[in-house]
Motif scaffolding. Structure first.
Motif, mmCIF file in Angstrom:
data_model
loop_
_atom_site.group_PDB
_atom_site.id
_atom_site.type_symbol
_atom_site.label_atom_id
_atom_site.label_comp_id
_atom_site.label_asym_id
_atom_site.label_seq_id
_atom_site.Cartn_x
_atom_site.Cartn_y
_atom_site.Cartn_z
ATOM 1 N N SER A 4 0.839 -1.153 0.003
ATOM 2 C CA SER A 4 -0.067 0.006 0.118
ATOM 3 C C SER A 4 0.714 1.018 -0.048
ATOM 4 O O SER A 4 2.243 1.135 -0.175
ATOM 5 C CB SER A 4 -0.988 0.066 1.219
ATOM 6 O OG SER A 4 -1.966 1.088 1.184
ATOM 7 N N SER A 5 0.168 2.446 0.197
ATOM 8 C CA SER A 5 0.991 3.723 0.229
ATOM 9 C C SER A 5 0.203 4.691 0.669
ATOM 10 O O SER A 5 -1.090 4.579 1.004
ATOM 11 C CB SER A 5 1.301 4.110 -1.315
ATOM 12 O OG SER A 5 0.340 4.307 -2.107
ATOM 13 N N GLU A 103 -15.380 -9.629 -0.439
ATOM 14 C CA GLU A 103 -15.007 -10.646 -1.408
ATOM 15 C C GLU A 103 -13.455 -11.034 -1.497
ATOM 16 O O GLU A 103 -13.077 -12.169 -1.606
ATOM 17 C CB GLU A 103 -15.664 -10.285 -2.848
ATOM 18 C CG GLU A 103 -17.177 -10.160 -2.569
ATOM 19 C CD GLU A 103 -17.850 -9.780 -3.678
ATOM 20 O OE1 GLU A 103 -19.250 -9.976 -4.099
ATOM 21 O OE2 GLU A 103 -17.038 -8.777 -4.296
ATOM 22 N N LEU A 104 -12.718 -9.881 -1.786
ATOM 23 C CA LEU A 104 -11.302 -9.675 -1.710
ATOM 24 C C LEU A 104 -10.815 -11.061 -0.563
ATOM 25 O O LEU A 104 -9.750 -11.567 -0.657
ATOM 26 C CB LEU A 104 -10.726 -8.667 -1.954
ATOM 27 C CG LEU A 104 -10.741 -8.045 -3.281
ATOM 28 C CD1 LEU A 104 -10.167 -6.357 -3.282
ATOM 29 C CD2 LEU A 104 -9.879 -8.922 -4.067
ATOM 30 N N PHE A 105 -11.139 -10.642 0.526
ATOM 31 C CA PHE A 105 -10.410 -11.378 1.672
ATOM 32 C C PHE A 105 -10.831 -12.682 1.782
ATOM 33 O O PHE A 105 -10.068 -13.826 1.988
ATOM 34 C CB PHE A 105 -11.307 -10.606 3.071
ATOM 35 C CG PHE A 105 -10.585 -9.456 3.524
ATOM 36 C CD1 PHE A 105 -9.371 -9.027 3.166
ATOM 37 C CD2 PHE A 105 -11.468 -8.508 4.164
ATOM 38 C CE1 PHE A 105 -9.049 -7.653 3.252
ATOM 39 C CE2 PHE A 105 -10.793 -7.365 4.586
ATOM 40 C CZ PHE A 105 -9.711 -6.803 4.060
ATOM 41 N N ALA A 125 -3.543 3.598 1.684
ATOM 42 C CA ALA A 125 -4.074 3.237 3.052
ATOM 43 C C ALA A 125 -4.797 4.208 3.603
ATOM 44 O O ALA A 125 -4.392 4.952 4.642
ATOM 45 C CB ALA A 125 -2.967 2.620 3.803
ATOM 46 N N ASP A 126 -5.969 4.556 3.302
ATOM 47 C CA ASP A 126 -6.790 5.617 3.605
ATOM 48 C C ASP A 126 -8.075 5.412 4.146
ATOM 49 O O ASP A 126 -9.132 6.055 4.392
ATOM 50 C CB ASP A 126 -6.902 6.923 2.725
ATOM 51 C CG ASP A 126 -7.418 6.387 1.272
ATOM 52 O OD1 ASP A 126 -7.898 5.294 1.305
ATOM 53 O OD2 ASP A 126 -7.583 7.283 0.462
ATOM 54 N N THR A 127 -8.452 4.014 4.151
ATOM 55 C CA THR A 127 -9.731 3.389 4.761
ATOM 56 C C THR A 127 -9.395 2.350 6.112
ATOM 57 O O THR A 127 -8.212 1.835 5.911
ATOM 58 C CB THR A 127 -10.234 2.801 3.583
ATOM 59 O OG1 THR A 127 -9.689 1.591 3.249
ATOM 60 C CG2 THR A 127 -10.575 3.728 2.358
ATOM 61 N N ALA A 128 -10.303 2.076 6.766
ATOM 62 C CA ALA A 128 -10.227 1.279 7.891
ATOM 63 C C ALA A 128 -9.787 -0.296 7.230
ATOM 64 O O ALA A 128 -9.176 -1.108 7.743
ATOM 65 C CB ALA A 128 -11.481 1.083 8.586
ATOM 66 N N SER A 129 -10.542 -0.596 6.106
ATOM 67 C CA SER A 129 -10.360 -1.908 5.326
ATOM 68 C C SER A 129 -8.845 -1.962 5.086
ATOM 69 O O SER A 129 -8.240 -3.062 5.079
ATOM 70 C CB SER A 129 -11.476 -1.852 4.356
ATOM 71 O OG SER A 129 -12.543 -2.088 4.764
ATOM 72 N N ALA A 133 -6.257 -4.835 6.402
ATOM 73 C CA ALA A 133 -5.386 -5.912 5.468
ATOM 74 C C ALA A 133 -4.045 -5.587 5.877
ATOM 75 O O ALA A 133 -3.208 -6.701 6.165
ATOM 76 C CB ALA A 133 -5.560 -5.380 4.250
ATOM 77 N N LEU A 134 -3.609 -4.486 6.074
ATOM 78 C CA LEU A 134 -1.933 -4.404 6.684
ATOM 79 C C LEU A 134 -1.838 -5.098 8.072
ATOM 80 O O LEU A 134 -0.948 -5.682 8.264
ATOM 81 C CB LEU A 134 -1.651 -2.842 6.735
ATOM 82 C CG LEU A 134 -1.597 -2.048 5.280
ATOM 83 C CD1 LEU A 134 -1.735 -0.644 5.449
ATOM 84 C CD2 LEU A 134 -0.425 -2.818 4.586
ATOM 85 N N GLY A 135 -2.936 -4.745 8.842
ATOM 86 C CA GLY A 135 -2.864 -5.334 9.967
ATOM 87 C C GLY A 135 -2.586 -6.941 10.039
ATOM 88 O O GLY A 135 -1.910 -7.767 10.965
#
Length: 245
Positions: A4-5, A103-105, A125-129, A133-135
């Motif tokens: 991400s970025s 769906e991606l998860f 990385a500007d959303t909680a989702s 994912a990064l977590g």
């Protein structure tokens, strides 16, 4: 592995395919990359030669059968070093669309049954989702341009991640700084040094005209310096992956 970025247009998709290509050479088992940008344009689609019309949406429709590697092989595009790529869906119709986060998860969960290493090309990385994912990623990775502004935005993002309890993500992350010219300004190097102290590992990827073009990525056409940088990033990724003793 999630890429991400803090900003858009920094070269996430380019790095995902280039790094995935290097990892495909280093890892005995097949490696897969997934377009998780939720966009109907750009992404991994232009970074690999298309041999079939299949996309990540077809992977969503495949459901539980994705646990069988042969099913993924029919849906994935294959890079020159053997990287399997599920490109993004470019159509918005009643029958086809880019997948949702859930769906991606689900797709990633099934892929992990058949692949030891999967790379996700995430949006900024500007959303909680995206943070989620990064977590749960084994290896969180960020990409920034070699500019003062892009590196500062990345450092602000890292500060926000710490503030919401994702300190471990920052500490374990790999940051790839994509050079935009053959020379790097002194002030950029100064900010880069500050960023180096914030992440687990930082690598500057030299400017390469091949990576600058919106074409499929072939490691063999990159300069020696670029390949060396990608090998360093790949080594940092593998170091963070658990080993089966």
């Amino acid at each position: 592995m999630c890429v991400s970025s803090a900003d858009g247009g920094v070269g996430r998709s380019t790095l995902t395919v280039a790094l995935g290509g290097a990892l495909a050479l280093a890892v005995p088992a097949p490696v897969v990359a997934v377009d998780a940008t939720h966009r109907a344009w750009g992404g991994l689609e232009h970074r690999v030669v298309r041999s079939s019309p299949a996309t990540v949406w077809d992977a969503v429709l495949a459901g539980d059968t994705l646990g069988d590697a042969s099913v993924v092989e029919r849906l994935a595009q294959v890079g020159p070093t053997g990287l399997r790529v599920l490109v993004g869906e470019s159509k918005w119709t009643a029958q086809r669309r880019p997948p949702t986060w859930s769906e991606l998860f689900g797709v990633v969960g099934h892929l992990r049954e058949a692949y030891a290493l999967a790379l996700l090309d995430l949006p900024p990385a500007d959303t909680a989702s995206a943070w989620r994912a990064l977590g749960w990623a084994t290896v969180p990775m960020f990409v920034a341009r070699a500019s003062v502004e892009s590196l500062q935005h990345t450092m602000r993002l890292l500060t926000q991640l710490r503030a919401v309890g994702l300190t471990e993500v920052v500490q374990e992350s790999v940051l790839a700084v994509m050079a935009t010219s053959h020379s790097t300004a002194r002030e950029v190097r100064a900010v880069e040094q500050m960023a180096r102290q914030s992440v687990g590992h930082l690598v500057r990827v030299p400017y390469d005209p091949v990576l600058a073009r919106p074409d499929p990525v072939d490691l063999r056409s990159l300069s020696k310096l670029t390949r060396s940088a990608l090998v360093e990033v790949a080594a940092a990724v593998i170091d963070r992956c658990p080993a089966d003793l």
